[in-house]
Scaffold this motif. Structure first.
Motif, PDB file in Angstrom:
ATOM      1  N   THR A   1       0.822  -1.202   0.000  1.00  0.00           N
ATOM      2  CA  THR A   1       0.000   0.000   0.000  1.00  0.00           C
ATOM      3  C   THR A   1       0.856   1.253   0.000  1.00  0.00           C
ATOM      4  O   THR A   1       1.760   1.407   0.816  1.00  0.00           O
ATOM      5  N   THR A   2       0.550   2.150  -0.925  1.00  0.00           N
ATOM      6  CA  THR A   2       1.265   3.422  -1.038  1.00  0.00           C
ATOM      7  C   THR A   2       0.376   4.613  -0.752  1.00  0.00           C
ATOM      8  O   THR A   2       0.863   5.716  -0.510  1.00  0.00           O
ATOM      9  N   GLY A   3      -0.936   4.427  -0.785  1.00  0.00           N
ATOM     10  CA  GLY A   3      -1.837   5.563  -0.819  1.00  0.00           C
ATOM     11  C   GLY A   3      -1.947   6.075  -2.244  1.00  0.00           C
ATOM     12  O   GLY A   3      -1.215   5.640  -3.146  1.00  0.00           O
ATOM     13  N   ASP A   4      -2.847   7.001  -2.464  1.00  0.00           N
ATOM     14  CA  ASP A   4      -3.083   7.530  -3.804  1.00  0.00           C
ATOM     15  C   ASP A   4      -2.036   8.581  -4.133  1.00  0.00           C
ATOM     16  O   ASP A   4      -2.199   9.772  -3.819  1.00  0.00           O
ATOM     17  N   ILE A   5      -0.945   8.146  -4.749  1.00  0.00           N
ATOM     18  CA  ILE A   5       0.143   9.055  -5.115  1.00  0.00           C
ATOM     19  C   ILE A   5       0.299   9.143  -6.634  1.00  0.00           C
ATOM     20  O   ILE A   5       1.272   9.676  -7.128  1.00  0.00           O
ATOM     21  N   ASP A   6      -0.682   8.618  -7.372  1.00  0.00           N
ATOM     22  CA  ASP A   6      -0.711   8.696  -8.833  1.00  0.00           C
ATOM     23  C   ASP A   6       0.537   8.046  -9.446  1.00  0.00           C
ATOM     24  O   ASP A   6       1.271   8.676 -10.213  1.00  0.00           O
ATOM     25  N   ILE A   7       0.741   6.780  -9.126  1.00  0.00           N
ATOM     26  CA  ILE A   7       1.860   6.024  -9.687  1.00  0.00           C
ATOM     27  C   ILE A   7       1.697   5.919 -11.197  1.00  0.00           C
ATOM     28  O   ILE A   7       0.631   5.564 -11.692  1.00  0.00           O
ATOM     29  N   HIS A   8       2.760   6.253 -11.927  1.00  0.00           N
ATOM     30  CA  HIS A   8       2.750   6.110 -13.375  1.00  0.00           C
ATOM     31  C   HIS A   8       3.635   4.919 -13.775  1.00  0.00           C
ATOM     32  O   HIS A   8       3.263   3.787 -13.527  1.00  0.00           O
ATOM     33  N   GLU A   9       4.805   5.140 -14.362  1.00  0.00           N
ATOM     34  CA  GLU A   9       5.582   4.013 -14.875  1.00  0.00           C
ATOM     35  C   GLU A   9       6.483   3.402 -13.814  1.00  0.00           C
ATOM     36  O   GLU A   9       6.873   4.064 -12.845  1.00  0.00           O
ATOM     37  N   LEU A  10       6.838   2.117 -14.041  1.00  0.00           N
ATOM     38  CA  LEU A  10       7.567   1.314 -13.067  1.00  0.00           C
ATOM     39  C   LEU A  10       8.845   0.740 -13.677  1.00  0.00           C
ATOM     40  O   LEU A  10       8.939   0.541 -14.891  1.00  0.00           O
ATOM     41  N   GLY A  11       9.787   0.418 -12.806  1.00  0.00           N
ATOM     42  CA  GLY A  11      10.986  -0.314 -13.181  1.00  0.00           C
ATOM     43  C   GLY A  11      11.472  -1.128 -11.999  1.00  0.00           C
ATOM     44  O   GLY A  11      11.011  -0.929 -10.868  1.00  0.00           O
ATOM     45  N   VAL A  12      12.393  -2.047 -12.240  1.00  0.00           N
ATOM     46  CA  VAL A  12      12.962  -2.876 -11.179  1.00  0.00           C
ATOM     47  C   VAL A  12      14.475  -2.847 -11.318  1.00  0.00           C
ATOM     48  O   VAL A  12      15.014  -3.076 -12.405  1.00  0.00           O
ATOM     49  N   ASP A  13      15.184  -2.565 -10.207  1.00  0.00           N
ATOM     50  CA  ASP A  13      16.641  -2.499 -10.274  1.00  0.00           C
ATOM     51  C   ASP A  13      17.244  -3.899 -10.082  1.00  0.00           C
ATOM     52  O   ASP A  13      16.515  -4.867  -9.791  1.00  0.00           O
ATOM     53  N   PRO A  14      18.556  -4.057 -10.259  1.00  0.00           N
ATOM     54  CA  PRO A  14      19.163  -5.393 -10.174  1.00  0.00           C
ATOM     55  C   PRO A  14      18.994  -6.068  -8.818  1.00  0.00           C
ATOM     56  O   PRO A  14      19.111  -7.299  -8.722  1.00  0.00           O
ATOM     57  N   ASP A  15      18.733  -5.301  -7.777  1.00  0.00           N
ATOM     58  CA  ASP A  15      18.518  -5.884  -6.450  1.00  0.00           C
ATOM     59  C   ASP A  15      17.054  -6.210  -6.186  1.00  0.00           C
ATOM     60  O   ASP A  15      16.693  -6.614  -5.070  1.00  0.00           O
ATOM     61  N   GLY A  16      16.211  -6.004  -7.185  1.00  0.00           N
ATOM     62  CA  GLY A  16      14.799  -6.332  -7.044  1.00  0.00           C
ATOM     63  C   GLY A  16      13.958  -5.230  -6.438  1.00  0.00           C
ATOM     64  O   GLY A  16      12.776  -5.449  -6.143  1.00  0.00           O
ATOM     65  N   HIS A  17      14.525  -4.044  -6.243  1.00  0.00           N
ATOM     66  CA  HIS A  17      13.748  -2.929  -5.710  1.00  0.00           C
ATOM     67  C   HIS A  17      12.847  -2.344  -6.798  1.00  0.00           C
ATOM     68  O   HIS A  17      13.296  -2.110  -7.923  1.00  0.00           O
ATOM     69  N   ILE A  18      11.607  -2.099  -6.450  1.00  0.00           N
ATOM     70  CA  ILE A  18      10.650  -1.520  -7.390  1.00  0.00           C
ATOM     71  C   ILE A  18      10.810  -0.002  -7.374  1.00  0.00           C
ATOM     72  O   ILE A  18      10.750   0.629  -6.317  1.00  0.00           O
ATOM     73  N   LEU A  19      11.018   0.563  -8.542  1.00  0.00           N
ATOM     74  CA  LEU A  19      11.092   2.006  -8.700  1.00  0.00           C
ATOM     75  C   LEU A  19       9.844   2.471  -9.439  1.00  0.00           C
ATOM     76  O   LEU A  19       9.353   1.778 -10.329  1.00  0.00           O
ATOM     77  N   PHE A  20       9.340   3.616  -9.079  1.00  0.00           N
ATOM     78  CA  PHE A  20       8.143   4.096  -9.761  1.00  0.00           C
ATOM     79  C   PHE A  20       8.116   5.617  -9.806  1.00  0.00           C
ATOM     80  O   PHE A  20       8.671   6.297  -8.937  1.00  0.00           O
ATOM     81  N   VAL A  21       7.472   6.131 -10.845  1.00  0.00           N
ATOM     82  CA  VAL A  21       7.268   7.565 -10.964  1.00  0.00           C
ATOM     83  C   VAL A  21       6.086   7.952 -10.080  1.00  0.00           C
ATOM     84  O   VAL A  21       4.962   7.517 -10.311  1.00  0.00           O
TER      85      VAL A  21
END
Length: 358
Positions: free
Chosen positions: A111-131
């Motif tokens: 759960t992030t709350g409504d922060i208007d997540i747009h595009e996503l990526g995953v780094d080599p350590d498996g961390h989720i990155l998002f706009v």
């Protein structure tokens, strides 16, 4: 559609049509695809059934937005207030429902709350990155808080829930953030809305420099095989190629709709198109282009040859669903399906690793 999808109400029905060669093209290029619709909150998985026909599997995820496919059989999806992780539950050699070589089931929702997540990526350590569009930053998940900010554009003075520049697109290179797009360099609440027709920027994540500011509502930067950047110049209805050194722009193709969501595969671009909403096209060059071409806006997915700009295959949606968001190619997967949250199938699909034999 999956049996878990209830029949839509008459006023919410959507008719899906495809180009005649779509099934053969997907088979030839050894891929399937997924695309999201935030308007109706749907995830669509598209593949080819054993009989050679196109398969559409549809599941409900509220405000389905950004997608990120991992070849291991993992799909991330950004939604209204959560980031979902779906995993392929099949063991090697198994087939779901006699037809599907991937069955993706939700295994985690943070759960992030409504922060208007747009595009996503995953780094080599498996961390989720998002706009994180609402707070104008690139972020990752946090075990305690809604998100952990990682970076903001240099023209944003502070993080605030104001969607100042409409940061939206993320390009990853070797598992690291490389480029982002924003509709403007505005540093005031909703300032981007007055800058839709010009001043859209492509930003180099590594030093914060502006590669070009000659875009109109840019979305979805992707790095092609030659190192150039392919993105959507959405206010003009164009797929473009950008030189990352000079910032020079070359148009590849015009598509009749508002573009957001792009995937590259085998020298082709998968792009999602949406119909206008509340004057989306007003004041944009796209509006003039549509009139000049005597065109009607599409909602759907087009597959475009990057070398010629030709639309080679397509999916069209007519009816209740009028807006799509993201699309991903799923190379090596022939016919995927998903299990939706809150469904009987999700309750009854239980799998586990066997205990080791003594």
């Amino acid at each position: 559609m999956s049996s878990t999808t209830p029949p839509p109400a008459a006023n919410q029905a959507t008719n899906l049509t495809v180009s005649r060669g779509l099934a053969g093209w997907l088979t030839q290029h050894r891929t399937s695809m997924a695309f999201s619709c935030y308007q109706s909150g749907q995830l669509f998985l598209v593949g080819v059934l054993p009989n050679g026909s196109v398969s559409f599997n549809q599941q409900k995820f509220t405000r389905a937005m950004g997608l990120c496919w991992q070849p291991s059989g993992r799909l991330y999806l950004g939604a209204l207030d959560q980031v979902w992780r779906l995993e392929n539950m099949l063991r090697p050699g198994e087939v779901g429902n006699g037809s599907f070589d991937q069955v993706l089931i939700p295994r985690n929702a943070q759960t992030t709350g409504d922060i208007d997540i747009h595009e996503l990526g995953v780094d080599p350590d498996g961390h989720i990155l998002f706009v994180n569009t609402k707070y104008s930053c690139l972020a990752t998940l946090d075990v305690r808080h809604s998100f952990r900010p990682l970076w903001k554009p240099p023209f944003i003075s502070r993080l605030a829930p104001e969607d100042r520049c409409h940061l939206n697109g993320l390009a990853m290179v070797d598992g690291r953030p490389a480029y982002l797009t924003a509709v403007s360099r505005s540093d005031v609440v909703n300032g981007w809305r007055e800058r839709r027709h010009e001043g859209g920027v492509l930003i180099d994540y590594r030093d914060g420099s502006i590669i070009t500011d000659q875009l109109s509502m840019p979305h979805s930067p992707r790095v092609d095989r030659d190192g150039s950047i392919v993105l959507l110049d959405s206010g003009r209805g164009r797929i473009c190629r950008i030189d990352p050194v000079s910032g020079m722009r070359k148009d590849i193709a015009f598509c009749p709709g508002f573009l957001r969501g792009l995937a590259l595969h085998d020298g082709f671009a998968f792009v999602t198109l949406s119909k206008p909403r509340n004057g989306t096209f007003a004041g944009l060059q796209l509006d003039d282009e549509m009139r000049g071409r005597d065109a009607t806006a599409w909602c759907g997915v087009m597959i475009v040859d990057l070398s010629t700009g030709d639309v080679v295959e397509w999916i069209k949606l007519d009816g209740f669903i009028a807006e799509l968001f993201d699309v991903v190619a799923m190379p090596g997967v022939r016919c995927p399906m998903a299990v939706g949250p809150g469904t009987i199938e999700m309750q009854n699909n239980i799998s586990f690793e066997a205990l080791p034999v003594d």
